[in-house]
Design a protein around this motif. Sequence first.
Motif, PDB file in Angstrom:
ATOM      1  N   ASP A 114     -52.150  47.338  58.662  1.00  0.00           N
ATOM      2  CA  ASP A 114     -52.612  46.268  57.789  1.00  0.00           C
ATOM      3  C   ASP A 114     -52.234  44.904  58.378  1.00  0.00           C
ATOM      4  O   ASP A 114     -51.247  44.771  59.103  1.00  0.00           O
ATOM      5  N   VAL A 115     -53.022  43.904  58.030  1.00  0.00           N
ATOM      6  CA  VAL A 115     -52.711  42.517  58.413  1.00  0.00           C
ATOM      7  C   VAL A 115     -52.123  41.833  57.182  1.00  0.00           C
ATOM      8  O   VAL A 115     -52.777  41.772  56.133  1.00  0.00           O
ATOM      9  N   GLU A 124     -50.330  41.857  62.306  1.00  0.00           N
ATOM     10  CA  GLU A 124     -50.623  43.270  62.020  1.00  0.00           C
ATOM     11  C   GLU A 124     -49.320  44.055  61.986  1.00  0.00           C
ATOM     12  O   GLU A 124     -48.459  43.904  62.870  1.00  0.00           O
ATOM     13  N   ASN A 157     -51.355  40.868  51.494  1.00  0.00           N
ATOM     14  CA  ASN A 157     -51.989  41.904  52.313  1.00  0.00           C
ATOM     15  C   ASN A 157     -53.463  41.550  52.483  1.00  0.00           C
ATOM     16  O   ASN A 157     -54.246  41.627  51.541  1.00  0.00           O
ATOM     17  N   ARG A 158     -53.850  41.179  53.697  1.00  0.00           N
ATOM     18  CA  ARG A 158     -55.226  40.757  53.972  1.00  0.00           C
ATOM     19  C   ARG A 158     -56.141  41.930  54.292  1.00  0.00           C
ATOM     20  O   ARG A 158     -57.326  41.732  54.532  1.00  0.00           O
ATOM     21  N   SER A 159     -55.593  43.143  54.338  1.00  0.00           N
ATOM     22  CA  SER A 159     -56.409  44.310  54.701  1.00  0.00           C
ATOM     23  C   SER A 159     -56.475  45.346  53.589  1.00  0.00           C
ATOM     24  O   SER A 159     -56.996  46.435  53.829  1.00  0.00           O
ATOM     25  N   ARG A 160     -55.964  45.060  52.428  1.00  0.00           N
ATOM     26  CA  ARG A 160     -55.921  46.066  51.366  1.00  0.00           C
ATOM     27  C   ARG A 160     -57.336  46.449  50.917  1.00  0.00           C
ATOM     28  O   ARG A 160     -57.647  47.609  50.699  1.00  0.00           O
ATOM     29  N   ARG A 164     -63.844  40.726  52.275  1.00  0.00           N
ATOM     30  CA  ARG A 164     -63.158  39.450  52.001  1.00  0.00           C
ATOM     31  C   ARG A 164     -64.188  38.385  51.667  1.00  0.00           C
ATOM     32  O   ARG A 164     -65.330  38.426  52.146  1.00  0.00           O
ATOM     33  N   LYS A 223     -63.836  43.103  56.145  1.00  0.00           N
ATOM     34  CA  LYS A 223     -62.517  42.555  56.469  1.00  0.00           C
ATOM     35  C   LYS A 223     -62.285  42.389  57.969  1.00  0.00           C
ATOM     36  O   LYS A 223     -61.476  41.565  58.379  1.00  0.00           O
ATOM     37  N   ASP A 224     -63.004  43.150  58.798  1.00  0.00           N
ATOM     38  CA  ASP A 224     -62.833  43.008  60.241  1.00  0.00           C
ATOM     39  C   ASP A 224     -63.810  42.006  60.851  1.00  0.00           C
ATOM     40  O   ASP A 224     -63.891  41.870  62.071  1.00  0.00           O
TER      41      ASP A 224
END
Length: 286
Positions: A114-115, A124, A157-160, A164, A223-224
């Motif tokens: 996660d980021v 990360e 948590n930017r990857s949960r 986005r 998100k990516d």
Amino acid sequence: MSVFTDIAWGVWASSLFLLVLGVVLGSVAGRSAARFMEQRSSRHHTVMVRRLVFYVIVLLFAVAALREAGFSLDVVLGAAGILTVAIGFASQTSASNMISGLFLLVEKPFEIGDVIEADATIGEVIGIDMLSVKLRTPDNLYVRIPNETLIKTRVVNRSRFPIRRLDLTVGIAYAEDVARVEALLLKLAEKNPVCLEEPKPFVLVTAFGPSSVDLQFSFWVPKDKVLDGRSSMMVAIKQTLDRDGIEIPFPHTSIYAGSHSEPFRVQLLGPETTANKEPLDVDQDR
């Protein structure tokens, strides 16, 4: 001292062999368990199972090695308890980090891969250990954050979630048609392959700035694709507004002399006028 002299060297060798064998078997069993879990669980759980298998096997062989050396298990456990209390008093920070690490494993606010943003650092997660969490920043720096800090600070948590929302601020001149600009921005969202159709993009008027009407242009991306989506959309906005003749204002500075209603007067002088003009006060003082 008599304990060490009473033990034969052959017994010490057997104990050492058991300990080394435990480390080797623990490592092999841990890797095997990780390969089994890779296709069936997340990366976070895979790492946890691998470490758990390794430490359990090493602990069992360590106990066997101590018994082989002639140590009583009761005495060892009692000494370990006393040692644990002594270490706890001597290293309260480490104990606090270990307890915080247990809370992180149970609560699981983030996983490996996660980021996250924590303590003004974005990176990360590449490791979650008992004392600290390891991050790799976007510029490839290695950052270690103690577990206690993560428990106390705000962690993002930017990857949960898989998608986005990106919010871009677009300023246009007061003379421009806001509805027309809104339609152009929504058209850009439809053409951009990175933008998602659902949830739908939208445009809001957020402020009347000193030199512009500020619009918030919001759209959703995977998100990516955050960096790609932001950069490509900003380039497209600039090109579209330039092509359609829509002014993007920038701050202006006005200079006034003597009166707030009269602008500062600037006069260009020719070579003849410059030669006949009176010298400046600063030149007369030289």
